[in-house]
Design a protein around this motif. Structure first.
Motif, mmCIF file in Angstrom:
data_model
loop_
_atom_site.group_PDB
_atom_site.id
_atom_site.type_symbol
_atom_site.label_atom_id
_atom_site.label_comp_id
_atom_site.label_asym_id
_atom_site.label_seq_id
_atom_site.Cartn_x
_atom_site.Cartn_y
_atom_site.Cartn_z
ATOM 1 N N ARG A 180 11.351 -1.438 -11.651
ATOM 2 C CA ARG A 180 11.314 -0.898 -13.011
ATOM 3 C C ARG A 180 12.658 -0.294 -13.377
ATOM 4 O O ARG A 180 13.392 0.174 -12.522
ATOM 5 C CB ARG A 180 10.236 0.178 -13.116
ATOM 6 C CG ARG A 180 8.849 -0.357 -12.894
ATOM 7 C CD ARG A 180 7.838 0.751 -12.971
ATOM 8 N NE ARG A 180 7.553 1.102 -14.371
ATOM 9 C CZ ARG A 180 6.823 2.150 -14.705
ATOM 10 N NH1 ARG A 180 6.360 2.955 -13.788
ATOM 11 N NH2 ARG A 180 6.579 2.405 -15.978
ATOM 12 N N ASP A 181 12.897 -0.282 -14.631
ATOM 13 C CA ASP A 181 14.093 0.352 -15.163
ATOM 14 C C ASP A 181 14.083 1.828 -14.761
ATOM 15 O O ASP A 181 13.076 2.513 -14.901
ATOM 16 C CB ASP A 181 14.028 0.203 -16.694
ATOM 17 C CG ASP A 181 15.276 0.695 -17.386
ATOM 18 O OD1 ASP A 181 16.044 1.461 -16.785
ATOM 19 O OD2 ASP A 181 15.462 0.308 -18.545
ATOM 20 N N ASP A 182 15.188 2.315 -14.243
ATOM 21 C CA ASP A 182 15.276 3.708 -13.801
ATOM 22 C C ASP A 182 14.976 4.699 -14.923
ATOM 23 O O ASP A 182 14.652 5.852 -14.672
ATOM 24 C CB ASP A 182 16.681 4.001 -13.251
ATOM 25 C CG ASP A 182 16.820 3.527 -11.825
ATOM 26 O OD1 ASP A 182 15.782 3.313 -11.173
ATOM 27 O OD2 ASP A 182 17.962 3.360 -11.376
ATOM 28 N N PRO B 66 37.275 4.477 -17.230
ATOM 29 C CA PRO B 66 36.550 3.775 -18.291
ATOM 30 C C PRO B 66 35.308 3.049 -17.754
ATOM 31 O O PRO B 66 35.366 2.399 -16.717
ATOM 32 C CB PRO B 66 37.578 2.764 -18.815
ATOM 33 C CG PRO B 66 38.903 3.359 -18.476
ATOM 34 C CD PRO B 66 38.695 4.100 -17.180
ATOM 35 N N THR B 67 34.227 3.194 -18.470
ATOM 36 C CA THR B 67 32.934 2.646 -18.041
ATOM 37 C C THR B 67 32.341 1.838 -19.194
ATOM 38 O O THR B 67 32.323 2.313 -20.326
ATOM 39 C CB THR B 67 31.984 3.808 -17.678
ATOM 40 O OG1 THR B 67 32.607 4.609 -16.667
ATOM 41 C CG2 THR B 67 30.649 3.310 -17.178
ATOM 42 N N PRO B 68 31.883 0.621 -18.929
ATOM 43 C CA PRO B 68 31.324 -0.194 -20.016
ATOM 44 C C PRO B 68 30.079 0.427 -20.647
ATOM 45 O O PRO B 68 29.307 1.107 -19.965
ATOM 46 C CB PRO B 68 30.943 -1.514 -19.325
ATOM 47 C CG PRO B 68 31.602 -1.496 -17.995
ATOM 48 C CD PRO B 68 31.839 -0.058 -17.627
ATOM 49 N N LEU B 69 29.906 0.160 -21.925
ATOM 50 C CA LEU B 69 28.731 0.658 -22.639
ATOM 51 C C LEU B 69 27.439 0.211 -21.952
ATOM 52 O O LEU B 69 26.475 0.975 -21.847
ATOM 53 C CB LEU B 69 28.761 0.170 -24.092
ATOM 54 C CG LEU B 69 27.644 0.695 -24.994
ATOM 55 C CD1 LEU B 69 27.717 2.209 -25.173
ATOM 56 C CD2 LEU B 69 27.704 0.014 -26.357
ATOM 57 N N GLN B 70 27.435 -1.032 -21.510
ATOM 58 C CA GLN B 70 26.257 -1.582 -20.827
ATOM 59 C C GLN B 70 25.839 -0.699 -19.645
ATOM 60 O O GLN B 70 24.655 -0.427 -19.440
ATOM 61 C CB GLN B 70 26.595 -3.011 -20.346
ATOM 62 C CG GLN B 70 25.481 -3.717 -19.590
ATOM 63 C CD GLN B 70 24.362 -4.214 -20.490
ATOM 64 O OE1 GLN B 70 24.516 -4.265 -21.715
ATOM 65 N NE2 GLN B 70 23.236 -4.585 -19.905
ATOM 66 N N GLY C 11 22.574 1.211 -16.845
ATOM 67 C CA GLY C 11 22.954 1.267 -15.438
ATOM 68 C C GLY C 11 21.913 1.942 -14.569
ATOM 69 O O GLY C 11 20.761 2.140 -14.976
ATOM 70 N N SER C 12 22.345 2.315 -13.376
ATOM 71 C CA SER C 12 21.460 2.986 -12.421
ATOM 72 C C SER C 12 21.044 4.351 -12.969
ATOM 73 O O SER C 12 21.615 4.851 -13.936
ATOM 74 C CB SER C 12 22.205 3.192 -11.099
ATOM 75 O OG SER C 12 23.293 4.085 -11.325
ATOM 76 N N ARG C 13 20.094 4.945 -12.301
ATOM 77 C CA ARG C 13 19.646 6.280 -12.707
ATOM 78 C C ARG C 13 20.833 7.248 -12.790
ATOM 79 O O ARG C 13 20.939 8.061 -13.699
ATOM 80 C CB ARG C 13 18.612 6.778 -11.696
ATOM 81 C CG ARG C 13 18.435 8.273 -11.729
ATOM 82 C CD ARG C 13 17.041 8.689 -12.007
ATOM 83 N NE ARG C 13 17.039 10.097 -12.363
ATOM 84 C CZ ARG C 13 15.960 10.818 -12.515
ATOM 85 N NH1 ARG C 13 14.796 10.249 -12.376
ATOM 86 N NH2 ARG C 13 16.029 12.081 -12.840
ATOM 87 N N THR D 126 25.041 9.674 -18.925
ATOM 88 C CA THR D 126 24.973 9.492 -20.375
ATOM 89 C C THR D 126 24.236 10.644 -21.041
ATOM 90 O O THR D 126 24.703 11.190 -22.049
ATOM 91 C CB THR D 126 24.291 8.150 -20.694
ATOM 92 O OG1 THR D 126 25.031 7.104 -20.059
ATOM 93 C CG2 THR D 126 24.231 7.903 -22.189
ATOM 94 N N THR D 127 23.111 11.042 -20.474
ATOM 95 C CA THR D 127 22.369 12.141 -21.099
ATOM 96 C C THR D 127 23.128 13.467 -20.930
ATOM 97 O O THR D 127 23.094 14.309 -21.822
ATOM 98 C CB THR D 127 20.935 12.251 -20.536
ATOM 99 O OG1 THR D 127 20.986 12.425 -19.122
ATOM 100 C CG2 THR D 127 20.124 11.016 -20.853
ATOM 101 N N THR D 128 23.832 13.620 -19.819
ATOM 102 C CA THR D 128 24.662 14.819 -19.634
ATOM 103 C C THR D 128 25.758 14.876 -20.694
ATOM 104 O O THR D 128 26.042 15.934 -21.277
ATOM 105 C CB THR D 128 25.311 14.809 -18.228
ATOM 106 O OG1 THR D 128 24.281 14.854 -17.260
ATOM 107 C CG2 THR D 128 26.253 16.000 -18.036
#
Ligand SMILES: [Zn+2]
Length: 105
Positions: free
Chosen positions: A7-9, A77-81, A86-88, A94-96
């Protein structure tokens, strides 16, 4: 016990984190681009920085006013994807970022 399906993290995160991620992923959020085009609730789709439309990609990848916060969370630099799917660990970043930038998405 059956092995866990892949499942998606996203499903293991807090409700608040999930809401933020879903809004960023779908583009159904409170950023100017969507609020203007969909509801005319923002006077313009443009970001307050004036550089381009205020989308999740603009906020996460390019908004100059958030460069400092962005570098704290993503030193390289980190891709938007990766930031959205990405992983958990990546999703937590991202939420941070959203929280530390004081953004309401
Ligand atoms: Zn901007």
């Amino acid at each position: 016990m059956r092995p866990r399906t892949n499942r998606d993290d996203y499903h293991t995160m807090s409700r608040e984190q999930q809401v933020n991620l879903i809004r960023l992923r779908t583009g159904h959020n409170r950023l100017n681009d969507y609020m203007n085009r969909k509801f005319k609730l923002a006077p313009s789709p443009t970001c307050a920085c004036g550089q381009e439309d205020q989308t999740a990609e603009h906020i996460l990848q390019r908004r100059p006013l958030l460069d400092e916060e962005r570098k704290e969370v993503w030193p390289s630099p980190t891709p938007l994807q990766t930031k959205l799917y990405g992983s958990r660990q990546e999703l937590e970043k991202t939420t941070t970022f959203i929280t530390s930038a004081g953004l309401i998405v």
